[in-house]
Enzyme design. Structure first.
Site, PDB file in Angstrom:
ATOM      1  N   SER A 711       0.804  -1.107   0.123  1.00 18.21           N
ATOM      2  CA  SER A 711       0.118  -0.027  -0.022  1.00 18.21           C
ATOM      3  C   SER A 711       0.742   1.253  -0.040  1.00 18.21           C
ATOM      4  CB  SER A 711      -0.965   0.006   1.101  1.00 18.21           C
ATOM      5  OG  SER A 711      -0.274   0.079   2.441  1.00 18.21           O
ATOM      6  N   LYS A 754      -6.514   4.126   8.691  1.00 20.75           N
ATOM      7  CA  LYS A 754      -5.268   5.116   7.758  1.00 20.75           C
ATOM      8  C   LYS A 754      -6.062   6.496   7.840  1.00 20.75           C
ATOM      9  CE  LYS A 754      -3.361   1.543   4.900  1.00 20.75           C
ATOM     10  NZ  LYS A 754      -3.054   0.956   3.744  1.00 20.75           N
TER      11      LYS A 754
END
Length: 829
Positions: A711, A754
């Site tokens: 990611s 996140k």
């Protein structure tokens, strides 16, 4: 080989010594007979055995002489065969041979009498046996009062020794009491006393009779103490044996008395009590059959048998378990909702799932047509597993479920568990065997339908003792746990009415088959707004009460709470927030105790005054002031976090280095980002020769922390593009997403965690993969309002949103130019 005989033999030989035999004059040279393991003292008579060839020749020559004198010196080393002068002590005893007797085996038995202490000056012959020139070394005898007192004390200690010893005759004590010479007394007692060879030789070598008495008293005292302790131990053992025999006789008499009175024995009463308990326990047929079988075995055993107590412990467990005891459920759904709202803020999805769980149980109980009452009450639904970072309220949710239902609550921590027997128990063949922790917990709860919280299920280990995760497969399977069989009980126990709730920080370490039995409920971290509301509604009242403060004595405004959240904590949950609020409360309590008058109003300024300097600050602006640094977003088991990816270049030959303790996936992602940036040099506006003539180093800080996953692809590509174009990355932006070699941005997981991490760090723009748009629905509404989301389909979309439009001058990019870097920092500050 010279040896000493026992004391009886010694006394007998002394009696055979002629009393009228005069002492011969001791010459200046004597044949020396080495002695092994024995010291012969002056003024004593001892038997010796002689077996060595040279010693036999020495004896034969001596007995031919008129005086029959011989020097007896003890060997001080382990060498006996052919012992030389270096192996012998310097001090010995001159002795006369009174009798000699030849044995059939060729050895000679001697009876010798010590005459005087001698010191060897030098050896005059080594063959055929040892001869030495000697000098007499008589001891100094002091006739003082102290010597007299020591003599009497020695006789008294010897009397105690004779009374305690079973080998020393009374005649020896009488002889010692009649001796007036202190030297002779020392040697007579020392010959009878048990001591090692070194101590015996040291006693001989002492030159003063007074010193000999002092040393002998110490040895006698030690020997008396040892014999007294041995007598005490022997007496205790004898008393214990007598006690056991006495108890046996009394029990037999009691049996006869009870028999005459028509009463049963104690064992019969105990067996009757167990029979009654088994009948009243409500056991299933299998368990009752096993209990009665063990009871029948118990009837045939004496109470003193070890197996008797093993069976008794087993029956205690069987009759004490709540086989048929349940707690009536409170299935009032509005009441359950009220309790959940009282205990926890927000968590709407989690609360709704718990209420659904309770609602189904209620409907099954109300509409259980064609089912027994027990089947209607039993809902074999999923095992709820709450997964989230620390401090978000997983364990307390289980307590709230138990409180809403009116059930007993049991918490079992599985963290660090390695032994399967912790779950299933030990088999009864082992000494000290016990049931597993599940059965123990149910017994303590006293009901078969408690709420059991299996805490930290992701931290279960495995080793040679078994795999507890595999044992949990049966426990957490609604189709199997009705017949859970503990190794100790070895009968089925119904766990189907137990509500199991598991907690974990991550799912990666939970085995696939075990995870398949769970219904996963994710608990993400809290926003600043949610933390503020939790602090106002739950944490502050609790900490004020725990620290002895009244609610009206301290008030926190919202700005103060947000200051604590942002400057003193950096977490997904609220555990550290509560800890910091507790610190503030304790400081207020100290002020009150010192005489200051409440109320206190806690503001942003007073927070800094009470808690000191801020622990966390917004470092994004400082880190991204130089081209080549981009802010990424990462998921961790304890919540989301931001991470910085740094790139720098130096003159070289197209080298590419990646550091930061990265996993294989992340390394491959960095290589893909590097290749894509190189392929887009024309679009980005830098010459390909820039890379050809440079070495590039990509680093992810906090190198001690392992990192992996795809990611960070867009972040690495952005850092490289920023480095090569001299365009800074905007300091209000964070990003996440996987990239391909064709520049597509692929979706990633952990979006909610996140985004919350970006919000905690003070960022206002987040770049996400376009296909993660659906995950924005999971975010709290206030987060969606406060943040701007850029949805990227390609890497170029990320660059357009993240990079400053203009490049800074090359001499000001900070790479290798520390003065320029300091100037930029000062201008930003």
């Amino acid at each position: 080989m010279p040896i000493t005989n026992n004391d009886d033999q010694e006394q007998e030989l002394q009696d055979q010594t002629p009393e009228n035999e005069s002492n011969p004059t001791i010459p200046s040279e004597l044949p020396i007979l080495p002695l092994k393991g024995v010291v012969v003292y002056p003024l004593t008579v001892l038997p010796l055995n002689v077996g060595q060839a040279r010693s036999l020749r020495l004896v034969d020559d001596v007995v031919k002489e008129t005086n029959r004198l011989i020097g007896l010196v003890t060997i001080k080393t382990d060498k006996f065969e052919d012992a030389g002068p270096e192996d012998l002590y310097e001090i010995g005893t001159a002795a006369v041979i009174h009798r000699m007797l030849r044995a059939p085996d060729g050895t000679v038995r001697l009876i010798v009498q010590g005459m005087e202490r001698i010191r060897i000056k030098e050896y005059s012959a080594l063959e055929p046996y040892l001869k030495a020139r000697i000098e007499l070394a008589p001891e100094k005898i002091d006739k003082s009062v102290e010597t007299e007192a020591l003599t009497r004390n020695t006789v008294e200690l010897f009397r105690k020794l004779v009374n305690l010893s079973q080998t020393l005759p009374e005649e020896l004590l009488m002889a010692a009491m009649n001796v007036e010479d202190p030297r002779q007394l020392v040697y007579m007692i020392a010959t009878s006393l048990r001591m090692d060879l070194k101590q015996a030789q040291e006693l001989l070598e002492l030159d003063d009779a007074h010193d000999k008495l002092v040393r002998l008293d110490a040895l006698l005292t030690k020997e008396v103490d040892v014999l007294e302790l041995g007598k005490k131990i022997s007496g205790q053992a004898q008393a214990e044996m007598e006690k056991t025999q006495r108890e046996y006789i009394l029990r037999e008499q009691m049996k006869q008395i009870q028999k005459e009175l028509g009463e049963g024995s104690e064992q019969e009463a105990e067996i009757t009590a167990y029979d009654k308990k088994i009948s009243e326990a409500g056991m299933p047929e299998e368990a009752e059959k096993e209990a009665r079988r063990e009871l029948d075995r118990m009837k045939t055993m004496p109470p003193a048998a070890a197996e008797y107590h093993v069976i008794k412990t087993y029956l205690d467990w069987l009759v004490d378990l709540p086989w048929n005891v349940t707690t009536e459920d409170n299935l009032d759904i509005p009441n359950a909702r009220r309790i959940l709202d009282e205990d926890h803020y927000d968590l709407k999805e989690i609360k709704d799932r718990i209420l659904e769980y309770l609602a189904v149980r209620k409907l099954r109980a109300e509409r259980g047509s064609g089912q027994s009452d027990e089947e209607a009450r039993t809902y074999r639904g999923s095992i709820l597993t709450l997964v989230g970072p620390p401090g978000v309220g997983k364990t307390s949710l289980g307590q709230s479920v138990a409180r809403a239902l009116g059930r007993k609550f049991i918490r079992m921590s599985l963290g660090g568990m390695h032994d399967e027997a912790e779950i299933r128990g030990h088999r009864r063949t082992y000494i000290g065997a016990m049931p597993g922790r599940l059965i123990q917990s149910i017994k303590r709860a006293g009901t078969k339908n408690p709420v059991i919280m299996l805490d930290e299920v992701d931290k279960v280990g495995a080793d040679y003792r078994g795999d507890p995760s595999s044992a949990l497969l049966e426990v957490l399977d609604p189709a199997q746990n009705k017949t859970f069989r503990d190794h100790y009980l070895d009968v089925d126990f119904d766990l189907s009415q137990v509500i199991f709730i598991c907690t974990a920080n991550t799912l990666e370490t939970i085995s696939g088959p075990l995870r398949d039995r769970m219904e996963i409920l994710q608990l993400s971290g809290y926003t600043d707004y949610e933390k503020t509301q939790i602090a106002k509604g739950y944490l502050i009242p609790r900490q004020l009460q725990e620290n002895g403060l009244k609610p009206e004595e301290a008030t926190f405004d919202d700005q103060a709470i947000r200051t604590i959240i942002r400057d003193y904590t950096r977490e997904a949950g609220v555990r550290n927030l509560e800890r910091e609020i507790g610190r503030v409360a304790r400081k207020l309590a100290t002020k009150i105790a010192e005489g200051q008058q409440p109320p206190f109003e806690i503001t942003m300024d007073s927070v800094h005054e009470l808690l000191g300097k801020a622990r966390f600050y917004n470092e994004v602006r400082e880190r991204t002031e130089t081209p080549g640094v981009a802010t990424g977003l990462a998921w961790t088991p304890v919540g989301g976090d931001i991470l910085f990816i740094e790139a720098t270049r130096m003159p070289g030959g197209k080298g590419f280095l990646v550091t930061g303790q990265l996993g294989d996936v992340m390394r491959e992602s960095s290589q893909a980002a590097y290749s894509y940036v190189r392929s887009k040099s024309k679009e980005l506006g830098f010459e390909p020769e820039t890379i050809e003539k440079s070495d590039i180093h990509l680093h992810i800080p906090e190198g001690a922390t392992p990192k992996d996953g795809p990611s960070a692809g867009v972040t690495m590509a952005t850092a490289l593009a920023s480095l090569l174009t001299n365009r800074r990355v905007k300091d209000n932006i964070a990003m996440t997403g996987e990239i391909t070699l064709r520049g597509r941005v692929l979706p990633v997981g952990g979006i909610k965690e996140k985004v919350l991490a970006a919000h905690r760090a003070g960022l206002d723009t987040v770049i996400l993969p376009n296909r993660n748009e659906r995950d924005l629905d999971d975010l709290p509404e206030e987060i969606r309002k406060e943040l701007t989301f850029v949805l990227a389909e390609r890497v170029e979309d990320v660059w357009n949103a993240a990079l400053e439009p203009k490049a800074i001058p090359a001499e000001m990019n900070g790479h290798g130019n520390h003065e320029a870097e300091r100037e930029m920092t000062n201008s930003l500050n």
